[in-house]
Design an enzyme around this catalytic site. Structure first.
Site, PDB file in Angstrom:
ATOM      1  N   HIS A   1       3.567  -2.663   6.779  1.00  0.00           N
ATOM      2  CA  HIS A   1       2.641  -1.970   6.311  1.00  0.00           C
ATOM      3  C   HIS A   1       1.516  -0.966   7.501  1.00  0.00           C
ATOM      4  O   HIS A   1       2.329  -0.206   9.143  1.00  0.00           O
ATOM      5  CB  HIS A   1       0.837  -2.919   6.344  1.00  0.00           C
ATOM      6  CG  HIS A   1       0.695  -3.366   5.508  1.00  0.00           C
ATOM      7  ND1 HIS A   1      -0.320  -3.161   4.666  1.00  0.00           N
ATOM      8  CD2 HIS A   1       1.382  -4.886   5.413  1.00  0.00           C
ATOM      9  CE1 HIS A   1       0.266  -4.065   3.045  1.00  0.00           C
ATOM     10  NE2 HIS A   1       0.764  -5.388   3.933  1.00  0.00           N
TER      11      HIS A   1
ATOM     12  N   GLU B   1       1.992  -3.526  11.024  1.00  0.00           N
ATOM     13  CA  GLU B   1       1.078  -2.012  10.669  1.00  0.00           C
ATOM     14  C   GLU B   1       2.054  -1.227  12.103  1.00  0.00           C
ATOM     15  O   GLU B   1       2.216  -1.677  13.772  1.00  0.00           O
ATOM     16  CB  GLU B   1      -0.309  -2.687  11.295  1.00  0.00           C
ATOM     17  CG  GLU B   1      -0.946  -3.379  10.954  1.00  0.00           C
ATOM     18  CD  GLU B   1      -1.205  -3.086   8.881  1.00  0.00           C
ATOM     19  OE1 GLU B   1      -1.317  -1.494   9.193  1.00  0.00           O
ATOM     20  OE2 GLU B   1      -2.157  -3.864   8.584  1.00  0.00           O
TER      21      GLU B   1
ATOM     22  N   GLU C   1       1.202   4.443   2.655  1.00  0.00           N
ATOM     23  CA  GLU C   1       1.905   3.448   3.774  1.00  0.00           C
ATOM     24  C   GLU C   1       3.345   4.111   4.184  1.00  0.00           C
ATOM     25  O   GLU C   1       4.248   2.812   3.423  1.00  0.00           O
ATOM     26  CB  GLU C   1       1.449   2.345   3.568  1.00  0.00           C
ATOM     27  CG  GLU C   1      -0.266   2.018   3.984  1.00  0.00           C
ATOM     28  CD  GLU C   1      -0.635   1.111   5.123  1.00  0.00           C
ATOM     29  OE1 GLU C   1      -2.062   0.732   3.883  1.00  0.00           O
ATOM     30  OE2 GLU C   1      -0.138  -0.022   4.345  1.00  0.00           O
TER      31      GLU C   1
ATOM     32  N   HIS D   1       1.147  -0.965  -0.160  1.00  0.00           N
ATOM     33  CA  HIS D   1       0.388  -0.039  -0.272  1.00  0.00           C
ATOM     34  C   HIS D   1       0.592   1.320  -0.217  1.00  0.00           C
ATOM     35  O   HIS D   1       1.291   1.208   0.645  1.00  0.00           O
ATOM     36  CB  HIS D   1      -0.600   0.011   1.380  1.00  0.00           C
ATOM     37  CG  HIS D   1      -1.312  -1.312   1.347  1.00  0.00           C
ATOM     38  ND1 HIS D   1      -2.283  -2.059   1.819  1.00  0.00           N
ATOM     39  CD2 HIS D   1      -2.496  -1.608   0.199  1.00  0.00           C
ATOM     40  CE1 HIS D   1      -3.056  -2.895   1.950  1.00  0.00           C
ATOM     41  NE2 HIS D   1      -3.385  -2.670   0.895  1.00  0.00           N
TER      42      HIS D   1
HETATM   43 ZN    ZN Z   1      -1.450  -1.796   4.122  1.00  0.00          ZN
END
Ligand code: ZN
Length: 379
Positions: A255, A331, A165, A162
């Site tokens: 991420h 994350e 990010e 992504h």
């Molecule tokens: Zn992500």
């Protein structure tokens, strides 16, 4: 005042320079997709001028909860990023800043440009990493892989599926600097026990376009793993092929999360072939990362998928299911780590890099305690 976003990763549309002195802005959608939330623009203004930006379409962004208790980042040198006054009100995100320099950049999070990516690749090569272009993106950008170490355990670490990010590539920067430090005994030990296959940026097209979540074809790469195509998701298609060549003992996919103000891991516990032993090893890996960094926690995170229901289009799930190995998604927050807030910088590149450096400790101790095990022979 001039607002410009025509550079790598830039994203903003100026609607109006309003009569009350504020500038009305909108965030552009990702290319061929409805996702949007990443913004990044540069403002030329007089020193002392009060700058007010109203992002009018904030309430329709992909994760509107991401705006609550969020502060935008600004920088006057493109290196040091600080928090500015930000309120989410009436569905608009309002940024206020008094200009201290003629040029100021504003962004959702500290950007990581393709030029910086190229410098990271070049530095890594100079410091002992082997470089390979695994495949090309939809628009022809190289998908760079760095190989480090000569051990028998094939460990994959990938980031920035992504593209908005950016904290994921800041994490990579810290991870690589530590891993390639010739004087670091733990890094030495990890390099001896494992061969690390590292893709610092899975989505260079999206990074350049200023996308939040998708590539140039509008594909969310982290929903393509069970069935990637050369046309729509060549980035995943190519990396997957390479994984079948090297086999996989462990994969960490890095991420950022818009909503939760914490660092946390998410695992493949809901895959159809999950075993008690793999579930235990995943939970033990979470504990190893917790020991390695004060910035990590496990109270807050995503809900675990009920057994057998995990989405196999997601990298972490697909890898655990396919290679019968440990895998995890890391994350980091766009907001801040609420357990250790920093009112000047919030969650920042420096802290991402420190968390990346701690990844070396977490991987090494996981090898030493049998959490990361030999790759299973491929059929
Ligand atoms: Zn992500």
């Amino acid at each position: 005042m001039i607002v410009n976003s025509h550079f790598c990763g830039g994203n903003i549309k100026v609607n109006e320079y309003a009569s009350d002195g504020s500038v009305h802005l909108e965030i552009n959608r990702d290319r061929k997709s409805d996702f949007f939330q990443w913004f990044y623009f540069e403002v030329t203004a007089s020193i002392g001028e009060e700058l007010q930006f109203h992002i009018l379409n904030a309430k329709n962004a992909s994760y509107p909860s991401g705006w609550t208790n969020y502060k935008a980042r600004a920088s006057t040198d493109g290196e040091n990023w600080f928090l500015i006054d930000t309120v989410y009100q009436n569905g608009e995100l309002r940024l206020t800043h008094v200009a201290t320099h003629s040029k100021t950049q504003f962004a959702y999070f500290a950007p990581f440009s393709l030029a910086r990516h190229e410098r990271l690749i070049a530095w890594s090569k100079d410091n002992g990493a082997e470089h390979k272009v695994v495949c090309q993106s939809v628009e022809g950008e190289p998908i760079d892989k760095l190989t480090v170490g000569e051990g028998s355990l094939p460990i994959w670490v990938i980031a920035r599926q992504h593209p908005g990010e950016t904290m994921a590539e800041w994490w990579m920067s810290g991870f690589l600097k530590r891993l390639l430090d010739q004087n670091d005994t733990k890094a030495q030990s990890l390099r001896k026990k494992a061969t690390l296959h590292i893709v610092p940026n899975m989505n260079p097209d999206g990074s350049r376009l200023g996308n939040l979540r998708t590539n140039a074809a509008g594909a969310n790469l982290n929903r393509e793993w069970n069935n990637p195509s050369r046309e729509r998701s060549p980035e995943v298609h190519g990396v997957r092929n390479e994984m079948f060549q090297t086999n996989v003992s462990m994969c960490l996919d890095v991420h950022g999360d818009e909503g939760l103000p914490y660092n946390f891991l998410d695992g493949p516990l809901g895959i159809p072939s999950m075993t008690d032993s793999l579930a235990k090893r995943y939970l033990a890996f979470v504990d190893e990362y917790l020991k390695a960094s004060d910035e990590m926690q496990k109270e807050h995170g995503y809900k675990t998928d009920p057994p057998g229901t995990a989405d196999l289009s997601i990298c972490t799930n697909w890898i655990a299911e396919t290679f019968q190995c440990l895998s995890a998604t890391l994350e980091q927050p766009f907001k801040d780590n609420a357990n250790a807030p920093d009112s000047t910088t919030g969650w920042s590149p420096k802290r991402c890099e420190a968390l990346g450096a701690a990844g070396v400790d977490a991987l090494l101790s996981s090898i030493d305690s049998g959490i990361i095990t030999k790759a299973v022979a491929l059929r």
